[in-house]
Scaffold this active site. Structure first.
Site, PDB file in Angstrom:
ATOM      1  N   ASP A  47      60.968  11.434  84.258  1.00 17.62           N
ATOM      2  CA  ASP A  47      62.333  10.998  84.583  1.00 17.62           C
ATOM      3  C   ASP A  47      62.667  11.384  86.028  1.00 17.62           C
ATOM      4  O   ASP A  47      63.738  11.043  86.545  1.00 17.62           O
ATOM      5  CB  ASP A  47      63.359  11.532  83.580  1.00 17.62           C
ATOM      6  CG  ASP A  47      63.484  13.049  83.585  1.00 17.62           C
ATOM      7  OD1 ASP A  47      62.669  13.722  84.252  1.00 17.62           O
ATOM      8  OD2 ASP A  47      64.399  13.563  82.909  1.00 17.62           O
ATOM      9  N   SER A  48      61.738  12.065  86.706  1.00 19.77           N
ATOM     10  CA  SER A  48      61.864  12.285  88.152  1.00 19.77           C
ATOM     11  C   SER A  48      61.973  10.949  88.874  1.00 19.77           C
ATOM     12  O   SER A  48      62.346  10.905  90.050  1.00 19.77           O
ATOM     13  CB  SER A  48      60.659  13.077  88.677  1.00 19.77           C
ATOM     14  OG  SER A  48      59.446  12.498  88.243  1.00 19.77           O
ATOM     15  N   ASP A  86      58.520  10.182  79.508  1.00 22.22           N
ATOM     16  CA  ASP A  86      59.438  11.317  79.572  1.00 22.22           C
ATOM     17  C   ASP A  86      60.792  10.911  78.974  1.00 22.22           C
ATOM     18  O   ASP A  86      61.434   9.973  79.475  1.00 22.22           O
ATOM     19  CB  ASP A  86      59.607  11.698  81.057  1.00 22.22           C
ATOM     20  CG  ASP A  86      60.050  13.129  81.240  1.00 22.22           C
ATOM     21  OD1 ASP A  86      60.148  13.864  80.240  1.00 22.22           O
ATOM     22  OD2 ASP A  86      60.281  13.505  82.403  1.00 22.22           O
ATOM     23  N   LYS A 116      57.312  13.283  76.282  1.00 28.08           N
ATOM     24  CA  LYS A 116      57.631  14.648  76.712  1.00 28.08           C
ATOM     25  C   LYS A 116      59.127  14.838  76.595  1.00 28.08           C
ATOM     26  O   LYS A 116      59.888  13.904  76.851  1.00 28.08           O
ATOM     27  CB  LYS A 116      57.199  14.884  78.163  1.00 28.08           C
ATOM     28  CG  LYS A 116      57.605  16.257  78.685  1.00 28.08           C
ATOM     29  CD  LYS A 116      57.053  16.525  80.066  1.00 28.08           C
ATOM     30  CE  LYS A 116      57.879  15.994  81.191  1.00 28.08           C
ATOM     31  NZ  LYS A 116      59.291  16.487  81.221  1.00 28.08           N
ATOM     32  N   GLU A 118      62.359  18.066  77.123  1.00 24.34           N
ATOM     33  CA  GLU A 118      62.657  19.381  77.701  1.00 24.34           C
ATOM     34  C   GLU A 118      63.360  20.285  76.697  1.00 24.34           C
ATOM     35  O   GLU A 118      64.212  19.821  75.928  1.00 24.34           O
ATOM     36  CB  GLU A 118      63.564  19.209  78.935  1.00 24.34           C
ATOM     37  CG  GLU A 118      62.923  18.410  80.055  1.00 24.34           C
ATOM     38  CD  GLU A 118      63.834  18.289  81.277  1.00 24.34           C
ATOM     39  OE1 GLU A 118      64.911  18.917  81.300  1.00 24.34           O
ATOM     40  OE2 GLU A 118      63.445  17.566  82.214  1.00 24.34           O
ATOM     41  N   GLU A 185      57.470  24.758  84.187  1.00 18.47           N
ATOM     42  CA  GLU A 185      57.931  24.409  85.534  1.00 18.47           C
ATOM     43  C   GLU A 185      58.669  25.585  86.169  1.00 18.47           C
ATOM     44  O   GLU A 185      59.621  26.132  85.590  1.00 18.47           O
ATOM     45  CB  GLU A 185      58.851  23.178  85.463  1.00 18.47           C
ATOM     46  CG  GLU A 185      59.399  22.782  86.841  1.00 18.47           C
ATOM     47  CD  GLU A 185      59.953  21.367  86.916  1.00 18.47           C
ATOM     48  OE1 GLU A 185      59.816  20.613  85.933  1.00 18.47           O
ATOM     49  OE2 GLU A 185      60.515  21.020  87.962  1.00 18.47           O
TER      50      GLU A 185
HETATM   51  O1  KIV Z   1      59.973  14.172  85.466  1.00 17.49           O
HETATM   52  C1  KIV Z   1      58.923  14.680  85.890  1.00 17.49           C
HETATM   53  O2  KIV Z   1      58.274  14.208  86.818  1.00 17.49           O
HETATM   54  C2  KIV Z   1      58.471  15.917  85.248  1.00 17.49           C
HETATM   55  C3  KIV Z   1      57.291  16.611  85.833  1.00 17.49           C
HETATM   56  C4  KIV Z   1      57.639  17.207  87.127  1.00 17.49           C
HETATM   57  C5  KIV Z   1      56.713  17.595  84.901  1.00 17.49           C
HETATM   58  O3  KIV Z   1      59.052  16.311  84.305  1.00 17.49           O
END
Ligand code: KIV
Length: 277
Positions: A47-48, A86, A116, A118, A185
């Site tokens: 989600d970055s 994510d 993934k 959090e 992280e």
């Molecule tokens: O969103 C993302 O890119 C991440 C990674 C930095 C692990 O969660």
């Protein structure tokens, strides 16, 4: 399936064989093709993308629809790497049912092979339910960017005994709930090493030092393409940002001076045909 396809099972095997796992983010087809060709073990549609692709200040505004759109593009370019989607903010916070449904969208609509999310104790019930729905889950602890407002900024986590113990407890809870690995992280390197030692599942570090079972970076950081901030843990392997600016400057100048396009970039026609016009 490609013969050397990296799977969730390969994740487990890598830890047993002490073979470090490489993971990178990607958000589009072209980049996915390049990463897959280069042999990265796993691709995360993080989600970055909210920050590096969409220009938001943090990841909180990213939606499920945006994530699915980008995951589909990456899936089309990924053959060997394990593809992980994510889960964005609020896609798994409201209820267990919504968490399972949204995780399912990553698989069914997005073409991902795992998701993934959090958090630790607060999300463990959701992790358990998603795993029960046959969707592999990668956990994410430490500086979890979706909690940036609670942390008061992008800060290293687990720096005192209580916080470090919480992190370790959360990691064990996620493992117990069926997560196949955990991203750590921005945590101190020695704490990451301790968590790695206590877990049977692999840890993937980002700003967590070398004592992890694998490493992940944001591809824009690795290639020097995102210039708004550069965290201490980033290693820039190529400065494509500078190269891109230089190339575009060159193009602008050549267009202005009539040097581009040249004859070799143009299509030609028999002069006699032109005369008939
Ligand atoms: O969103 C993302 O890119 C991440 C990674 C930095 C692990 O969660």
């Amino acid at each position: 399936m490609a013969a050397d396809k990296f799977t969730v099972q390969s994740f487990r095997a890598a830890k047993a064989e002490k073979r470090p796992i490489s993971m990178l983010t990607a958000y589009d087809y072209t980049t996915a093709c390049l990463l897959d060709e280069a042999g990265v073990d796993s691709i995360l549609v993080g989600d970055s993308l909210g920050m590096v692709m969409l220009g938001y200040e943090n990841t909180l505004r990213v939606t499920m629809d945006e994530m699915i759109h980008h995951t589909r593009a990456v899936a089309r370019g990924t053959r060997k790497a394990l593809l992980i989607g994510d889960m964005p903010f609020l896609s798994y916070h409201v209820s267990v049912e919504e968490a399972v449904r949204n995780a399912g969208r990553f698989i069914q609509d997005g073409g991902a092979e795992a998701v993934k999310l959090e958090g630790g104790a607060a999300v463990v019930e959701k992790v358990r339910a998603i795993v029960k729905a046959q969707i592999p889950v990668l956990g994410h602890l430490g500086l979890t960017p979706q909690s940036v407002n609670v942390f008061g900024g992008f800060k290293v986590q687990g720096k005192d005994v209580a916080a470090a113990r919480n992190l370790l407890d959360d990691a064990l809870l996620l493992q117990d709930a069926g997560a196949f690995g955990i991203v750590l992280e921005c945590v101190p390197d020695t704490l990451a090493g301790l968590i790695r030692q206590r877990l049977d599942i692999p840890t993937i570090g980002i700003g967590a030092g070398p004592d992890c079972d694998g490493q992940v970076l944001v591809i824009q950081d690795l290639l020097g393409l995102y210039r708004r901030m550069r965290p201490k843990f980033v290693k820039t392997y190529a400065d494509l940002g500078d190269a891109a600016v230089a190339a575009v400057k060159n193009y602008v100048q050549e267009v202005a001076q009539g040097q581009f396009p040249a004859a070799e970039h143009s299509f030609h026609m028999d002069a006699r045909l032109l005369e008939q016009l």
